[in-house]
Design a protein around this motif. Structure first.
Motif, PDB file in Angstrom:
ATOM      1  N   THR A 130       1.021  -1.423  -0.022  1.00  0.00           N
ATOM      2  CA  THR A 130      -0.051  -0.110  -0.120  1.00  0.00           C
ATOM      3  C   THR A 130       0.899   1.450   0.070  1.00  0.00           C
TER       4      THR A 130
ATOM      5  N   GLN B  66       1.353   3.516  -3.166  1.00  0.00           N
ATOM      6  CA  GLN B  66       0.811   5.592  -3.199  1.00  0.00           C
ATOM      7  C   GLN B  66       1.967   6.483  -2.771  1.00  0.00           C
TER       8      GLN B  66
ATOM      9  N   PRO C  11      10.589  17.504   4.921  1.00  0.00           N
ATOM     10  CA  PRO C  11       9.348  16.930   5.180  1.00  0.00           C
ATOM     11  C   PRO C  11       8.777  18.003   5.360  1.00  0.00           C
TER      12      PRO C  11
ATOM     13  N   PHE D  81      -4.399  18.123  12.748  1.00  0.00           N
ATOM     14  CA  PHE D  81      -5.218  16.629  11.594  1.00  0.00           C
ATOM     15  C   PHE D  81      -4.093  16.549  11.247  1.00  0.00           C
ATOM     16  N   THR D  82      -5.072  15.324  10.131  1.00  0.00           N
ATOM     17  CA  THR D  82      -3.972  13.875   9.881  1.00  0.00           C
ATOM     18  C   THR D  82      -2.520  14.685   9.015  1.00  0.00           C
ATOM     19  N   PHE D  83      -1.645  14.158   8.948  1.00  0.00           N
ATOM     20  CA  PHE D  83      -0.476  14.281   7.890  1.00  0.00           C
ATOM     21  C   PHE D  83      -0.849  13.771   7.228  1.00  0.00           C
ATOM     22  N   ILE D  84       0.066  12.119   7.274  1.00  0.00           N
ATOM     23  CA  ILE D  84      -0.414  11.050   6.624  1.00  0.00           C
ATOM     24  C   ILE D  84      -1.477  10.117   6.975  1.00  0.00           C
ATOM     25  N   ASP D  85      -1.889   9.347   5.854  1.00  0.00           N
ATOM     26  CA  ASP D  85      -2.178   8.257   6.204  1.00  0.00           C
ATOM     27  C   ASP D  85      -2.545   7.306   4.902  1.00  0.00           C
ATOM     28  N   SER D  86      -1.814   6.333   5.382  1.00  0.00           N
ATOM     29  CA  SER D  86      -1.100   5.067   4.069  1.00  0.00           C
ATOM     30  C   SER D  86      -1.388   4.110   4.175  1.00  0.00           C
ATOM     31  N   GLY D  87      -2.877   3.070   3.815  1.00  0.00           N
ATOM     32  CA  GLY D  87      -2.790   2.074   5.003  1.00  0.00           C
ATOM     33  C   GLY D  87      -2.256   2.004   6.346  1.00  0.00           C
ATOM     34  N   ALA D  88      -1.502   1.436   7.100  1.00  0.00           N
ATOM     35  CA  ALA D  88      -1.187   1.433   8.176  1.00  0.00           C
ATOM     36  C   ALA D  88      -0.049   2.791   8.488  1.00  0.00           C
ATOM     37  N   PHE D  89      -0.026   3.353   7.906  1.00  0.00           N
ATOM     38  CA  PHE D  89       1.520   3.794   7.705  1.00  0.00           C
ATOM     39  C   PHE D  89       0.125   5.735   8.385  1.00  0.00           C
TER      40      PHE D  89
ATOM     41  N   TRP E 166      -0.976  16.018  12.317  1.00  0.00           N
ATOM     42  CA  TRP E 166      -0.277  16.541  12.873  1.00  0.00           C
ATOM     43  C   TRP E 166      -0.607  16.600  14.406  1.00  0.00           C
TER      44      TRP E 166
ATOM     45  N   VAL F  66       7.116  10.493  12.439  1.00  0.00           N
ATOM     46  CA  VAL F  66       6.861  11.099  10.772  1.00  0.00           C
ATOM     47  C   VAL F  66       7.208  13.011  11.053  1.00  0.00           C
TER      48      VAL F  66
ATOM     49  N   TYR G  81      10.060  13.602  12.362  1.00  0.00           N
ATOM     50  CA  TYR G  81      11.147  13.102  10.878  1.00  0.00           C
ATOM     51  C   TYR G  81      11.127  15.194  10.535  1.00  0.00           C
ATOM     52  N   PHE G  82       9.523  15.941  10.712  1.00  0.00           N
ATOM     53  CA  PHE G  82       9.731  17.009   9.794  1.00  0.00           C
ATOM     54  C   PHE G  82      10.471  17.972  10.616  1.00  0.00           C
TER      55      PHE G  82
ATOM     56  N   GLU H 253      13.865  17.620  10.190  1.00  0.00           N
ATOM     57  CA  GLU H 253      15.221  18.660   8.870  1.00  0.00           C
ATOM     58  C   GLU H 253      14.541  20.282   9.057  1.00  0.00           C
TER      59      GLU H 253
ATOM     60  N   ILE I 198      13.249   4.873  11.086  1.00  0.00           N
ATOM     61  CA  ILE I 198      11.183   5.265  10.861  1.00  0.00           C
ATOM     62  C   ILE I 198      10.757   3.601  10.518  1.00  0.00           C
TER      63      ILE I 198
END
Lengths: 506, 647
Positions: free
Chosen positions: A327, A331, A391, B62-70, B74, B134, B137-138, B141, B182
């Motif tokens: 996934t 993506q 990021p 609010f949501t940052f990343i939402d890819s499957g279980a990843f 924020w 994540v 990590y933001f 960086e 990560i």
């Protein structure tokens, strides 16, 4: 609204615009040029607005093709005019339509010869690109896919700015045509087996393993050149250096995505067993591409070449991601392609801005631009960082997710590809340091003026997108979510079915 | 309120960056300084509420990343650890903002400078308030970016540009490890959210997975990879080379980023991930050893540098080493305690050094200073406070400066660990304590005492800094004196369990902070003795027998050179990595792309095609018998093939 043939409209409105420019052009050269520019801008603007209807009316809960249109074309041969989009192709359509007005704006002053023909070429190009992403018939797809070559070839060859533009145009044409010939063979072979060229039908057709291998290789020849994957990438730097700014924008922004899209639409879902077999090859070539081209980019003295090589490296992340069939990987891969479409387009525009002023692509000719072009420096900074994958910008999400997918499948691939995030920082920072920072010494560089309102207007949508995709990527991931899940599920089902047969046969 | 404490600096950044021209330099300074200091006030209130009141909370934006279980949001995770960090960051940043008003007085790009400072503050705050890897990590960086921008602020200097790129790239090498870390965490836990992975850490204590072909202990590998990131950011041995070069930036930047806050991100990260590190004992050993070596090596290099800022920079590197070996022996509370006190006295020292540099019209070389202590008495006094605190001076059982408390607990925890690496860390740490006092007071004596070595023009201009610069220094000096005695009880003393709550996790068997309170008296007193010894030695070498240092340098030439040339790390990296990379890039391009691929590919084919065409052209001779002959050969060939094949 839903009853309108939306996809056809988005596809063919640009062609209509081209026709209007062609027929109404009367009067002195200047008037023709001005009319052509405005007409092209209006056409692409309207097309973009139309494409927004797709975005807003798109059903994010289904993996089915949407906005489907179907008209018999060669009924006897089971070939039809069949259009439709799913969560994967939809955003590529939008990417194309959003970049087009930007391209027209970028060419406003820098193109002074044969403006009419130039604008017509671009509008035809848009029709071809959008049509390709919407096509649900293999023949139709093939027509658009190859059709893209012609206007692009002309754009590089005629409006390119370099002595070697004809060489570059031919190199581009021959490379891609070679792949196309093989894809044509694959098309015929599939047609003979399935009796139709309808893509949804082909997606459900089960091809024999030995045949899959050959079909996969034939398609690979075509898509790999487009992506481009190492070692068939050498046309890209030449084409970019010679192409006019807007040509580079489309080349990097959309044309490269055709290869990736091809893998996602054809190779992976139609030929799952062959895909599994060849995945290591893809990994190897992509990892080589990432490291090799990043190192080569570092050695470049020409801005456009540097960005061209960086494109190859970034597309390497995309090819790795999609072939992980996880996934996150798929993506991430799609996201990476979209992001790269925006970021590399912006970077080429940025190069175009200074090229328009000084007519040089040599990195050494510049330096200290932050003094007299602060707005330019700020925008350049943003896209440089997006390219590096910081990021908060779009570049990060795609790279990160692709690598996550890779790590789940093969840690070596992830570790080696991740070296690219170090190398990427090196060459991009080096570029920025040499062009923007430093003392402002050269007289002609001192005379360069900051961005005009027109130039700001062309960057504005890209800035917005790059931040939006970086801070709230969910609105894009959500669109592709179901389609990607469907892709992966079907892939796994196909492999299970094969294993089941193998077990039963024992 | 939580949101305000973290996002006010962002607003400051946006205002100064986007509208810097409209509101002018003064406007930009007013906006950024006000907002950061308001944020500092709010974070003080939150500190009382969250840390002292024992009320941790998480604010999801609010949501940052939402890819499957990843999945990652924020979000602002506000527990004791975060509250401490936010307070320290905002406070030091607020002081630095104010100080910069005076220090950057003559700079034409002040609006940009303040924008960057606020951007940095925001990124650091996002880092410490992350509730998932994540977002961490933001921020990670983000501070790297701000650091890059600020080091390169005076970009017209070639050295500043080079240093900026170097900082970013070396940090990226660390981030490479961090990113893989990560991924490894995601592979193990199927999540990157702290709450989830911390809850499940114990279950995965024995999990293994295949990494690069080896079956490895999962948590150890993940923690080691993450620690590579920490090494880059916190300038630990091997990835430390960027930190001294970072002194190319304006001095307030050095104080804020390269002493008090950003470089501590690595320490923070290890403390934050203590639930993982606790189940990865081998990773902790590595952390402790690297920290101990860094503490020692940094101190030895600081001994011979002549640039006042570089001395302090190496001192920072060395002190970060202390924090890491504290974390390595599971004394996370002690590590954060030292982080906090260090932020005060190191910011004080840096800003004090900036005041010296300001007084001497930009001179940074201590060989061209001296004899100015009467002319800038405030700065002189403040530097004394900072140096005494850094040297860890205090009277056992009565009172000590901040550094006294934190350094002692760190060293005691190391010896209390009763392990080979704890003892090694203690030994190197004690040696470094001696060196620390020595180089700190070498700095004081060389810069302020002796004969004036600057030229007359500069000497005529020596002046005390304005109050806008001294005010922040006084506040930091207060922290450098009292932060230790105030914080001791809650950070590492009896109140620590209630204070930290669940923010830090220590396995009961590893509670070295507890054990540290019971070590023999000799170990408790040794650090101070070493500190005093170092000061005495510095006094003797640089005030009494001023001829001795040169003689010693001559006698111990190899050691001196090793220290002066910073153990040759830069030279080594240049020869082994930088140059080969550049050459490889060129080689691949000219030999690979142009030579092989184009040579065999398109250009080669085109050439061959031309050749073949020319050759074939000769067959078109126009003579009938030529054609007839060729046809005949063809017919014969086909017939024979047919006969043989179809037989």
């Amino acid at each position: 609204m839903l009853h309108m043939p939306l996809l056809s409209l988005v596809t063919f409105v640009p062609l209509l615009g081209a026709a209007i420019i062609f027929f109404i052009a009367r009067g002195p050269e200047e008037v023709i040029a001005r009319n052509a520019r405005w007409m092209a801008l209006w056409t692409t603007g309207v097309t973009f607005l139309l494409s927004l209807f797709i975005w807003f009316n798109f059903d994010r809960t289904t993996a089915e093709f949407q906005f489907v249109e179907r008209v018999e074309w060669f009924p006897a041969l089971q070939i039809s005019y069949h259009m439709g989009v799913d969560g994967i192709s939809m955003m590529f359509v939008l990417l194309s339509t959003v970049l087009m007005p930007v391209c027209i704006l970028a060419s406003w002053d820098s193109i002074q010869d044969r403006v009419k023909e130039y604008m017509i070429s671009f509008l035809i190009l848009e029709t071809m690109m959008v049509g390709m992403f919407c096509a649900l018939d293999y023949v139709l797809f093939y027509v658009f896919f190859e059709g893209v070559l012609i206007p692009m070839f002309i754009i590089i060859g005629v409006w390119g700015h370099g002595e070697r533009r004809v060489y570059a145009a031919f190199k581009f044409f021959l490379y891609t045509l070679l792949g196309s010939v093989l894809m044509m063979l694959a098309l015929l072979a599939m047609y003979l087996q399935a009796g139709t060229t309808d893509i949804p039908t082909l997606l459900r057709t089960d091809f024999a393993y030995s045949m899959q291998i050959w079909l996969w290789l034939a398609m690979f020849a075509s898509f790999a050149v487009k992506v481009p994957m190492w070692p068939v990438h050498t046309w890209l730097p030449d084409a970019h250096v010679q192409a006019p700014t807007a040509g580079s924008v489309i080349l990097a922004g959309v044309l490269l995505k055709m290869g990736g899209y091809g893998f996602l639409r054809f190779s992976i879902p139609m030929l799952p067993e062959a895909t599994e077999f060849f995945t290591p090859l893809i990994y190897a070539l992509s990892v080589i591409a990432i490291i090799y081209t990043s190192l080569v980019a570092y050695a470049q003295e020409n801005m456009k070449k540097l960005i061209a090589y960086s494109s190859i490296a970034h597309m390497g992340f995309a090819t790795i991601g999609m072939f992980t069939l996880t996934t996150q990987g798929v993506q991430g891969s799609i996201f990476q392609m979209l992001s790269h479409g925006i970021v590399s387009a912006a970077l080429f525009l940025l190069v175009g801005v200074v090229y328009d002023r000084l007519h040089s692509l040599d990195i050494d000719r510049y330096g200290g631009l932050i003094r007299n072009m602060p707005k330019y420096a700020a925008i350049f900074m943003l896209f440089m960082l997006a390219s590096v994958g910081l990021p908060g910008t779009s570049g990060f999400v795609g790279e990160m997710l692709s690598l996550v997918g890779a790590f789940l499948v093969n840690t070596w691939v992830a570790a080696l590809a991740a070296i690219g995030i170090i190398l990427g920082a090196i060459y991009m920072l080096q570029l920025y340091r040499r062009v923007v920072f430093g003392k402002l010494e050269k007289d002609d560089v001192k005379r360069m003026v900051d961005l005009s309102p027109r130039e700001l207007a062309m960057f504005a949508p890209l800035i917005l997108l790059v931040l939006w995709m970086g801070i709230y990527p969910s609105s894009f991931i959500e669109v592709m979510d179901v389609s990607v899940a469907n892709l992966i599920e079907n892939y796994e089902l196909a492999l299970e079915a094969r294993d089941g047969i193998a077990v039963a046969g024992r | 309120m939580e949101v305000a404490a973290i996002f006010l600096p962002l607003i400051g950044f946006l205002a100064a960056a986007l509208f810097g021209r409209q509101i002018g330099d003064r406007g930009a300074m007013a906006v950024t300084c006000t907002l950061v200091n308001v944020a500092a006030l709010i974070s003080a209130i939150l500190f009382v509420d969250v840390a002292l009141g024992g009320d941790p909370r998480t604010v999801t934006l609010f949501t940052f990343i939402d890819s499957g279980a990843f999945e990652a949001n924020w979000a602002l995770k506000y527990d004791t650890l975060t509250a401490v960090m936010v307070l320290v960051v905002n406070l030091v940043s607020g002081m630095v903002h104010l100080y910069s008003i005076g220090y950057m007085e003559h700079d034409p790009n002040r609006a940009r400078f303040f924008a960057y400072l606020s951007l940095f503050t925001f990124a650091m705050l996002m880092l410490v308030s992350a509730d998932n890897l994540v977002q961490l990590y933001f921020g990670w960086e983000g501070v790297g970016l701000a650091s890059y921008l600020l080091i390169g602020f005076w970009h017209e200097k070639e050295s500043a540009r080079a240093a900026a790129v170097k900082a970013f790239v070396v940090n990226r090498i660390g981030d490479f490890g961090f990113a893989l870390g990560i991924f490894a965490v995601f592979l193990i836990f199927g999540s990157i959210e702290f709450d989830v992975i911390f809850a499940e850490a114990a279950e995965h204590a024995d999990t293994t997975f295949n990494f690069l072909g080896y079956e490895v202990h999962a948590l150890t590998t993940a923690c080691l990879l993450l620690f590579i990131g920490a090494m880059g950011k916190s300038a630990q041995l091997g990835l430390h080379t960027w930190l001294p070069d970072a002194m190319e930036g304006p001095t307030p930047v050095s104080a804020l980023i390269h002493a008090a806050t950003m470089v501590t991100a690595g320490v923070f990260m290890v403390a934050r991930l203590s639930p993982l590190f606790e189940y990865a004992p081998d990773a902790l050993v590595f952390v402790a050893v690297i920290g101990a070596l860094t503490a020692f090596v940094g101190a030895t290099i600081g001994l011979t540098q002549t640039d006042i800022k570089r001395v302090i920079a190496y001192s920072t590197m060395s002190q970060l080493g202390y924090m890491f070996f504290a974390a390595g022996v599971s004394a996370y509370g002690a590590a954060i305690f030292h982080l906090m006190t260090h932020a005060f006295f190191k910011a004080l020292l840096f800003l004090g050094a900036g005041s010296v540099i300001h007084a001497l019209s930009g001179e940074q070389d201590m060989r061209r200073m001296g004899g100015i202590y009467r002319m800038i008495p405030w700065t002189y006094g403040l530097m004394w406070i900072g140096s005494l605190s850094l040297a860890g001076i205090g009277i056992y059982g009565v009172f000590g400066l901040s550094g006294y408390y934190s350094k002692d607990i760190v060293l005691e925890a190391a010896i209390a660990d009763h392990s080979w690496f704890g003892t090694l860390a203690f030994a190197l740490g004690i040696a470094a304590a001696l060196l620390t006092a020595l180089y700190s007071f070498r700095l004081i004596f060389l810069s302020f005492h002796g004969q004036p070595r600057a030229d007359e023009k500069v000497m005529a201009h020596v002046h005390e800094s304005p109050w806008i610069m001294l005010g922040p220094l006084l506040l930091l000096a207060f922290g450098a004196v009292f932060a230790g005695v105030i914080g001791y009880g809650v950070f590492v003393g009896d109140g620590r369990a209630a204070f930290w709550g669940e923010a830090l996790f220590v396995l009961p068997a590893n509670d070295t902070v507890e054990a540290a309170h019971h070590v023999a008296f000799i170990w408790k007193i040794l650090p101070v003795v070493m500190g005093l010894l170092g000061i005495a030695l510095a006094y003797w070498l640089y005030m009494v027998r001023t001829d001795l240092p040169a003689t010693l340098a001559g006698r111990l030439a190899p050691l001196y050179r090793l220290s002066f040339h910073k153990w040759y790390f830069d030279e080594l990296y240049h020869a082994l990595i930088v140059r080969p990379t550049a050459m490889l890039g060129r080689g691949l391009w000219l030999k690979g792309d142009v030579g092989v691929i184009d040579g065999l590919g398109p250009d080669g084919i085109a050439k061959t095609a031309r050749g073949v065409a020319r050759y074939m052209g000769r067959f078109q001779s126009g003579f009938l018998y030529h054609y007839a002959f060729v046809m005949l050969i063809g017919v014969v060939a086909f017939v024979s093939w047919y006969l043989i094949a179809v037989r």
